[in-house]
Design a protein around this motif. Structure first.
Motif, short mmCIF file in Angstrom:
data_model
loop_
_atom_site.label_atom_id
_atom_site.label_comp_id
_atom_site.label_asym_id
_atom_site.label_seq_id
_atom_site.Cartn_x
_atom_site.Cartn_y
_atom_site.Cartn_z
N GLU A 164 2.55 -1.97 -22.68
CA GLU A 164 1.67 -1.86 -21.80
C GLU A 164 0.32 -1.64 -22.76
O GLU A 164 -0.51 -2.37 -22.18
N ALA A 165 0.63 -0.71 -23.98
CA ALA A 165 -0.41 -0.45 -24.58
C ALA A 165 -1.10 -1.74 -25.51
O ALA A 165 -2.46 -2.52 -25.20
N PHE A 166 -0.12 -2.47 -25.96
CA PHE A 166 -0.40 -3.28 -26.68
C PHE A 166 -1.16 -4.40 -25.72
O PHE A 166 -1.92 -5.36 -25.84
N SER A 214 18.36 2.50 -23.82
CA SER A 214 17.60 3.76 -24.04
C SER A 214 16.30 3.68 -24.18
O SER A 214 16.19 5.23 -23.63
N ASP A 215 15.79 3.04 -24.64
CA ASP A 215 14.02 3.28 -24.96
C ASP A 215 13.43 2.54 -23.67
O ASP A 215 12.44 1.96 -24.85
N SER A 238 20.65 -1.89 -26.66
CA SER A 238 20.91 -0.58 -25.74
C SER A 238 19.35 0.04 -24.68
O SER A 238 18.34 -0.94 -24.73
N LYS A 290 8.33 0.39 -23.01
CA LYS A 290 7.39 -0.55 -22.32
C LYS A 290 5.51 0.38 -22.41
O LYS A 290 4.64 0.00 -22.55
N VAL A 291 5.86 1.96 -22.85
CA VAL A 291 4.55 1.93 -22.69
C VAL A 291 3.54 1.96 -24.58
O VAL A 291 2.62 1.15 -24.53
N ARG A 292 4.48 1.23 -25.51
CA ARG A 292 3.81 -0.18 -26.94
C ARG A 292 3.14 -0.91 -25.81
O ARG A 292 2.48 -1.28 -26.36
N ASP A 332 17.53 -1.76 -30.32
CA ASP A 332 19.03 -3.11 -30.05
C ASP A 332 18.66 -2.94 -29.12
O ASP A 332 18.08 -3.49 -28.36
N GLU A 389 12.04 3.42 -21.42
CA GLU A 389 10.34 3.74 -21.43
C GLU A 389 8.98 3.87 -22.65
O GLU A 389 8.49 3.46 -22.19
N GLN A 390 9.92 4.61 -23.68
CA GLN A 390 9.13 4.39 -24.60
C GLN A 390 8.67 2.41 -25.02
O GLN A 390 7.41 2.41 -25.97
#
Lengths: 252, 385
Positions: free
Chosen positions: B375-377, B365-366, B363, B371-373, B361, B368-369
């Protein structure tokens, strides 16, 4: 060349010293200071390996705390590191399931062991190690205790995947006098259903390797394997797979 | 000098502020203004009515809590933000609008428009959800209904001649925007995704279309110079990402920002705030029919089936040398979230490119989460194929 991988997870920080094989490793609680945890895991692992810091050729950091350290030569996501570590330990791996402290993920690998696709849970604690920890806490059990308690019991159906709602639901069930064993089995069932939901979005190909500290728990492995209808390969010391992958990448 | 410091970019960066001042002055001398939310709004009719067609605000998290006093929390942030701006009266373009033009696209939007219609005069067009001859016939009738509403509200007559003039002007603006966006075909692209997004976002608020055209042509010329001199924010090795899915703008740009902070280059926006805008109106034949045909063709996920989106993704992946596709879907946007499954299969199997869906959405709030997705992509994309 001696290389080191450090996996700073939300719960535990793992370090692996690699030099053709694993020479040393350590795990410490991440706590509130991920930098300190990483340095302390590094010291412990080097000590175990009998290697001085100066002999280390490369350090790769991974895990949610990977941002925080200047000692890292590179930072690589836990997705790539878990895949690399799992493929190293079991070259037949085409799928990795990892249940970490604050997220769970299913990773698809191609024939060469490279990540081709991945899926992670939503931003909440449903289906994570944290969910298990909280629920074990409600039953006043450790994670291992939760597993043995659940063994053989008929699982009660918990409708809540959310860590907060499930906690209230369990308190309600306890008040009704339901057996602790059935609730424990229900908690494991909930995790398995959540992983099943995630895994449904990616084609599960054999061999499926289960990594992360949660894979240490045989009861959880059994329930997840039953829900997914696959055989799970659990490597020795599944908690270190991400750090091992990071050390392998550091050696490239 | 960075691209953002050039005169053309600076002027584009301040369009919104200048447009608000121009709107205030023009309103005092009788300019009529129609606000739009969606790519399905036929701006040609508004321009042919001698009025200004402006985009309305809907890309900021700020007014969402106000909207949630009325709208359900699990509704898409774009709808909540749009409505929130209206109830808090914090969008200057909505403030100046004499009429809102809206369409029955998704369920969330059409029900929100019922509420919005109580705050502002709103003309709702019944958009068909399929792209065939029957749908076109009813859509032509809807365009006639809009034409009458505009004529009545603004006291003008929309002649065929005026409509043809508007078609030519807006096609010229599309030509200009296309040339700018096509600079991203170069490897490496001379403009970042965030810079391009600033242009896409801000030009929608400009009431002076000719000013838009001049500024974008000037920026394109600057980009050509930079490309010739080998100036780019990226390198040949930077992973090239096509962003598909929901509309994005400044304020709802976190995924674009994260992709580029994590070392990627967003080379294309396959969404209705990007490349879907560029489809021109046929200048031959009956102008109203031509406008109807063009707008019904917009390949939004509210259409069923929606083959045009898959064709456009394929074309952009090939023409923009795309390494991977990110499908951004807002939470609560059922049509894009469901369509993501078919798009994933299409991109992975037909186009042989990695694919990542991100559901989020407005906001932070997510972060960091995400970022992981992301960066991994990008780690997948950075590998030699």
């Amino acid at each position: 060349m001696v290389s080191v991988g450090i996996d700073i997870g939300s719960t535990a920080t793992k370090a692996v010293v690699f030099d053709g094989g694993v020479r040393g490793r350590a795990v410490v609680p991440t706590g509130w200071e991920p930098r300190e945890a990483a340095l302390s895991a590094l010291r412990d692992a080097l000590l175990q390996a009998g290697i001085a810091e100066g002999q280390v050729g490369g350090i790769v950091g991974t895990g949610y705390g990977r941002i925080s350290l200047p000692i890292f030569d590179r930072r690589v996501t836990e997705i790539t590191c878990h895949a690399r570590g799992a493929h190293h330990l079991c070259p037949a791996t085409r799928t990795v399931i990892d249940i970490g402290g604050q997220d769970s993920k299913v990773i698809a690998l191609d024939e060469g062991g490279m990540v081709s696709d991945f899926i992670m849970n939503d931003k909440c604690a449903a289906g994570t190690g944290r969910f298990l920890q909280v629920m074990a806490g409600v039953l006043d059990e450790t994670l291992d205790g939760l597993g043995s308690l659940a063994a053989g019991a008929e699982p009660v159906s918990l409708s809540s995947m959310c860590a907060v709602f499930a906690e209230s639901e369990i308190i309600g069930l306890l008040a009704k006098g339901l057996e602790k064993e059935r609730i424990a089995a229900g908690i494991l069932d909930t995790i398995a259903r959540r992983v099943q939901g995630l895994a449904g979005r990616i084609a599960l190909r054999d061999t499926v390797t289960f990594t992360g500290g949660t894979a240490n728990n045989p009861a959880i492995c059994r329930v997840i394997a039953a829900h997914l209808g696959v055989k799970l390969h659990v490597p020795e010391d599944p908690q270190f797979v991400g750090a091992l992958g990071a050390a392998l990448i550091a050696a490239d | 000098m960075s691209l953002t410091q050039t005169e053309a970019f600076q002027r584009i960066a301040t369009i919104r502020e200048r447009s608000v001042i121009a709107l205030k002055e023009s309103k005092e001398t009788g300019l009529k203004v129609a606000g739009t939310y969606c790519q399905y709004s036929p701006a040609e009719l508004i321009v042919a009515a001698g009025a200004a067609a402006v985009s309305l605000c809907g890309t900021s998290q700020t007014p969402i809590p106000a909207a949630e006093k009325v709208l359900p929390r699990n509704l898409c942030p774009l709808i909540k933000s749009s409505y929130g701006f209206a109830v808090t009266d914090t969008c200057p373009f909505l403030y100046f609008a004499d009429l809102l033009v809206a369409e029955t696209t998704c369920d969330g939007k059409k029900k929100m428009y019922e509420l919005l219609g109580q705050i502002k005069p709103l003309h709702l067009m019944q958009l068909p959800q399929v792209q065939n001859e029957t749908a076109l016939d009813s859509w032509i009738l809807e365009l006639k209904r809009l034409k009458e509403r505009l004529e009545e509200s603004f006291g003008v007559e929309i002649t065929s001649e005026r409509l043809r003039d508007a078609i030519r002007l807006l096609n010229e603006e599309r030509r200009s925007l296309k040339e700018l966006m096509d600079m991203c075909r170069l490897k490496p692209s001379p403009i970042s995704g965030m810079e391009l997004l600033t242009v896409l976002h801000n030009t929608g608020f400009n009431i002076d279309r000719r000013d838009n055209i001049a500024l974008m042509d000037q920026l394109t010329a600057e980009l050509r110079r930079r490309a010739a001199a080998g100036i780019s924010p990226f390198t040949e090795a930077t992973p090239r990402v096509l962003l598909s899915g929901v509309p994005v703008g400044i304020g709802s740009d976190k995924v674009v920002k994260l992709v580029e902070e994590c070392g990627g280059s967003v080379v294309g926006f396959e969404n209705c705030t990007g490349y879907k805008k560029l489809d021109p109106v046929d200048e031959a034949g009956d102008p109203l029919v031509a406008v109807a045909e063009r707008y019904l063709r917009v390949p939004c996920s509210c259409m069923s089936p929606n083959p045009g989106r898959f064709e456009l993704v394929k074309r952009l992946v090939e023409e923009f040398q795309v390494d991977g596709v990110i499908d951004l879907t807002w939470q609560g946007c059922h049509t894009f979230n469901i369509e993501s499954h078919a798009l994933k299969q299409f991109v992975q199997e037909q186009l042989s490119r990695p694919f990542l869906q991100i559901e989020t959405d407005y906001s932070e709030s997510d972060t960091e989460q995400l970022k992981v997705r992301i960066e991994a992509f990008l780690e997948i994309l950075a590998r030699p194929r």
